[in-house]
Design a protein around this motif. Sequence first.
Motif, PDB file in Angstrom:
ATOM      1  N   ILE A  59       0.799  -1.004  -0.077  1.00 15.56           N
ATOM      2  CA  ILE A  59      -0.141   0.143   0.127  1.00 15.56           C
ATOM      3  C   ILE A  59       0.776   1.259   0.011  1.00 15.56           C
ATOM      4  CG2 ILE A  59      -1.630   1.203   1.423  1.00 15.56           C
ATOM      5  CD1 ILE A  59      -2.909  -1.247   2.167  1.00 15.56           C
ATOM      6  N   ALA A  60       2.066   1.120   0.618  1.00 17.97           N
ATOM      7  CA  ALA A  60       3.020   2.255   0.779  1.00 17.97           C
ATOM      8  C   ALA A  60       3.521   2.581  -0.507  1.00 17.97           C
ATOM      9  CB  ALA A  60       4.119   2.059   1.963  1.00 17.97           C
ATOM     10  N   ASP A  61       3.556   1.525  -1.527  1.00 17.79           N
ATOM     11  CA  ASP A  61       4.062   1.864  -2.772  1.00 17.79           C
ATOM     12  C   ASP A  61       3.164   2.666  -3.680  1.00 17.79           C
ATOM     13  OD1 ASP A  61       6.548   0.742  -2.291  1.00 17.79           O
ATOM     14  OD2 ASP A  61       5.619  -1.336  -2.634  1.00 17.79           O
ATOM     15  N   PHE A  62       2.010   2.507  -3.578  1.00 14.68           N
ATOM     16  CA  PHE A  62       0.873   2.949  -4.355  1.00 14.68           C
ATOM     17  C   PHE A  62       0.907   4.464  -4.763  1.00 14.68           C
ATOM     18  CE2 PHE A  62      -3.264   5.249  -5.081  1.00 14.68           C
ATOM     19  CZ  PHE A  62      -3.222   4.688  -6.285  1.00 14.68           C
ATOM     20  N   GLY A  63       1.005   5.343  -3.890  1.00 17.97           N
ATOM     21  CA  GLY A  63       1.001   6.597  -4.344  1.00 17.97           C
ATOM     22  C   GLY A  63       2.109   7.001  -5.326  1.00 17.97           C
ATOM     23  N   VAL A  64       3.377   6.463  -4.787  1.00 14.91           N
ATOM     24  CA  VAL A  64       4.538   6.863  -5.774  1.00 14.91           C
ATOM     25  C   VAL A  64       4.448   6.147  -6.954  1.00 14.91           C
ATOM     26  CG1 VAL A  64       7.010   6.335  -5.941  1.00 14.91           C
ATOM     27  CG2 VAL A  64       6.015   6.976  -3.707  1.00 14.91           C
ATOM     28  N   ASP A  65       3.819   4.958  -7.024  1.00 14.51           N
ATOM     29  CA  ASP A  65       3.790   4.148  -8.437  1.00 14.51           C
ATOM     30  C   ASP A  65       2.730   4.846  -9.425  1.00 14.51           C
ATOM     31  OD1 ASP A  65       5.739   2.446  -7.511  1.00 14.51           O
ATOM     32  OD2 ASP A  65       4.115   0.746  -7.360  1.00 14.51           O
ATOM     33  N   PHE A  66       1.427   5.287  -8.855  1.00 15.76           N
ATOM     34  CA  PHE A  66       0.503   5.846  -9.688  1.00 15.76           C
ATOM     35  C   PHE A  66       0.889   7.196  -9.973  1.00 15.76           C
ATOM     36  CE2 PHE A  66      -4.162   7.510  -9.642  1.00 15.76           C
ATOM     37  CZ  PHE A  66      -4.247   6.881 -10.597  1.00 15.76           C
ATOM     38  N   GLU A  67       1.508   8.078  -9.086  1.00 22.38           N
ATOM     39  CA  GLU A  67       1.854   9.467  -9.500  1.00 22.38           C
ATOM     40  C   GLU A  67       2.967   9.295 -10.631  1.00 22.38           C
ATOM     41  OE1 GLU A  67       4.443  13.168  -7.786  1.00 22.38           O
ATOM     42  OE2 GLU A  67       4.552  11.398  -6.874  1.00 22.38           O
ATOM     43  N   ALA A  68       3.908   8.412 -10.448  1.00 24.15           N
ATOM     44  CA  ALA A  68       4.892   8.332 -11.613  1.00 24.15           C
ATOM     45  C   ALA A  68       4.161   7.781 -12.914  1.00 24.15           C
ATOM     46  CB  ALA A  68       5.880   6.990 -11.341  1.00 24.15           C
ATOM     47  N   ALA A  69       3.075   6.869 -13.072  1.00 25.05           N
ATOM     48  CA  ALA A  69       2.485   6.433 -14.024  1.00 25.05           C
ATOM     49  C   ALA A  69       1.684   7.750 -14.558  1.00 25.05           C
ATOM     50  CB  ALA A  69       1.431   5.544 -13.830  1.00 25.05           C
ATOM     51  N   ALA A  70       1.106   8.614 -13.634  1.00 23.77           N
ATOM     52  CA  ALA A  70       0.288   9.796 -14.227  1.00 23.77           C
ATOM     53  C   ALA A  70       1.222  10.865 -14.860  1.00 23.77           C
ATOM     54  CB  ALA A  70      -0.402  10.603 -13.121  1.00 23.77           C
ATOM     55  N   LEU A  71       2.461  10.995 -14.200  1.00 29.28           N
ATOM     56  CA  LEU A  71       3.434  11.943 -14.758  1.00 29.28           C
ATOM     57  C   LEU A  71       3.805  11.516 -16.059  1.00 29.28           C
ATOM     58  CD1 LEU A  71       5.632  12.834 -11.584  1.00 29.28           C
ATOM     59  CD2 LEU A  71       3.712  14.423 -12.862  1.00 29.28           C
ATOM     60  N   GLU A  72       4.181  10.252 -16.266  1.00 26.38           N
ATOM     61  CA  GLU A  72       4.639   9.531 -17.638  1.00 26.38           C
ATOM     62  C   GLU A  72       3.438  10.080 -18.733  1.00 26.38           C
ATOM     63  OE1 GLU A  72       5.493   7.080 -20.760  1.00 26.38           O
ATOM     64  OE2 GLU A  72       3.446   6.905 -19.713  1.00 26.38           O
ATOM     65  N   ARG A  73       2.162  10.106 -18.222  1.00 20.44           N
ATOM     66  CA  ARG A  73       1.187  10.406 -19.468  1.00 20.44           C
ATOM     67  C   ARG A  73       1.467  11.738 -19.875  1.00 20.44           C
ATOM     68  NH1 ARG A  73       0.261   6.386 -21.558  1.00 20.44           N
ATOM     69  NH2 ARG A  73      -1.353   8.082 -22.852  1.00 20.44           N
ATOM     70  N   THR A  74       2.143  12.708 -19.235  1.00 24.00           N
ATOM     71  CA  THR A  74       2.548  14.007 -19.635  1.00 24.00           C
ATOM     72  C   THR A  74       3.290  13.994 -20.843  1.00 24.00           C
ATOM     73  OG1 THR A  74       4.187  14.503 -18.158  1.00 24.00           O
ATOM     74  CG2 THR A  74       2.042  15.016 -17.647  1.00 24.00           C
ATOM     75  N   LYS A  75       4.258  13.091 -21.285  1.00 19.44           N
ATOM     76  CA  LYS A  75       4.970  13.029 -22.091  1.00 19.44           C
ATOM     77  C   LYS A  75       4.495  12.483 -23.479  1.00 19.44           C
ATOM     78  CE  LYS A  75       8.631  11.479 -19.037  1.00 19.44           C
ATOM     79  NZ  LYS A  75       9.579  10.287 -18.496  1.00 19.44           N
ATOM     80  N   HIS A  76       3.224  12.036 -23.404  1.00 20.39           N
ATOM     81  CA  HIS A  76       2.491  11.852 -24.656  1.00 20.39           C
ATOM     82  C   HIS A  76       1.701  13.039 -25.235  1.00 20.39           C
ATOM     83  CE1 HIS A  76       3.171   7.371 -23.659  1.00 20.39           C
ATOM     84  NE2 HIS A  76       3.263   7.881 -22.656  1.00 20.39           N
ATOM     85  N   HIS A  77       1.738  13.147 -26.634  1.00 26.04           N
ATOM     86  CA  HIS A  77       0.978  13.909 -27.283  1.00 26.04           C
ATOM     87  C   HIS A  77      -0.334  13.251 -27.779  1.00 26.04           C
ATOM     88  CE1 HIS A  77       0.015  17.116 -30.333  1.00 26.04           C
ATOM     89  NE2 HIS A  77      -0.390  16.141 -31.047  1.00 26.04           N
ATOM     90  N   VAL A  78      -1.365  13.860 -27.295  1.00 27.40           N
ATOM     91  CA  VAL A  78      -2.866  13.264 -27.221  1.00 27.40           C
ATOM     92  C   VAL A  78      -3.808  14.433 -27.676  1.00 27.40           C
ATOM     93  CG1 VAL A  78      -4.788  12.149 -25.991  1.00 27.40           C
ATOM     94  CG2 VAL A  78      -2.370  11.733 -25.268  1.00 27.40           C
ATOM     95  N   ARG A  79      -4.194  14.008 -28.632  1.00 25.96           N
ATOM     96  CA  ARG A  79      -5.544  15.118 -29.323  1.00 25.96           C
ATOM     97  C   ARG A  79      -6.780  14.790 -28.276  1.00 25.96           C
ATOM     98  NH1 ARG A  79      -9.015  13.900 -33.248  1.00 25.96           N
ATOM     99  NH2 ARG A  79      -7.793  11.871 -33.960  1.00 25.96           N
ATOM    100  N   TYR A  80      -7.631  15.917 -27.973  1.00 28.20           N
ATOM    101  CA  TYR A  80      -8.666  15.563 -27.217  1.00 28.20           C
ATOM    102  C   TYR A  80      -9.968  15.398 -28.184  1.00 28.20           C
ATOM    103  CZ  TYR A  80     -11.714  16.389 -23.386  1.00 28.20           C
ATOM    104  OH  TYR A  80     -12.723  16.276 -22.237  1.00 28.20           O
ATOM    105  N   ASP A  81     -10.471  13.928 -27.880  1.00 27.26           N
ATOM    106  CA  ASP A  81     -11.309  13.513 -28.695  1.00 27.26           C
ATOM    107  C   ASP A  81     -12.158  12.314 -27.892  1.00 27.26           C
ATOM    108  OD1 ASP A  81     -13.109  12.100 -30.343  1.00 27.26           O
ATOM    109  OD2 ASP A  81     -11.654  11.996 -31.915  1.00 27.26           O
TER     110      ASP A  81
END
Length: 239
Positions: A59-81
């Motif tokens: 459980i202690a790992d969750f916040g770090v792992d999920f935040e890292a996954a979310a921040l990784e999403r900001t590296k992707h070019h995504v068109r809103y659709d």
Amino acid sequence: MSKPQQCSIANKMLLPDNFCTTLGYDKESKRAEIGFGLGRHCWGKCIALLLLVLSTPSIADFGVDFEAAALERTKHHVRYDGSYMAIDYPGGDVPADIGVCTDVVIRSYRAIGTDLQVLVHEDMAAAYGIYPSKRIWGLSRPDRNIDHRRVPNLQTFFERHGERLAISSEAGSYRPGNIVTWTLPGNLPHIGIVTAQMSETTGNPMIVHNIGAGPKLEDMLFRYTITGHYRYVPANYNE
């Protein structure tokens, strides 16, 4: 006759005495050997289980792992659709270069091994009347192509299977890995992920979200009316 020795892996790593016997080996098979003092049958199995124990997320790992996954999403070019599309099941997704706010959450959870498409669909199939699909969209049954991509459905799922947290005006109440929902102008629902990164201007935690220009990390926690605050820790982090 000398007394059989306890498995050294279990002993030295402060693991329970039954660490090796749970693998199907009785204590009579664990005799001291030259070197590490491990029974030859015990060695490989103990190491395998030890690695499994050490690699299982907590459980202690969750916040770090999920935040890292979310921040990784900001590296992707995504068109809103947000167009309706038929997608695979399970593990279905719209094309990687398109998405909406919910896709940031879906893809971030999927990166840590959790498929919200399946979880939301199964929960809606079991308790459809609790979800707002009929009230909001006039639907009479679950639709695994789109249900998990709608904010109100995710809110219901997180409330049922995670924690519904207090909505607060205090920035410190929003922990990394938490989910926040808002109402945008025009009564549009929105969703994003709280990170540990703080705004240098306001001191508020930054949010990963997609409000139209692709996944971004922005200081927008209190920019709109907050309608929900949740924390959903997947089952593999609770085991």
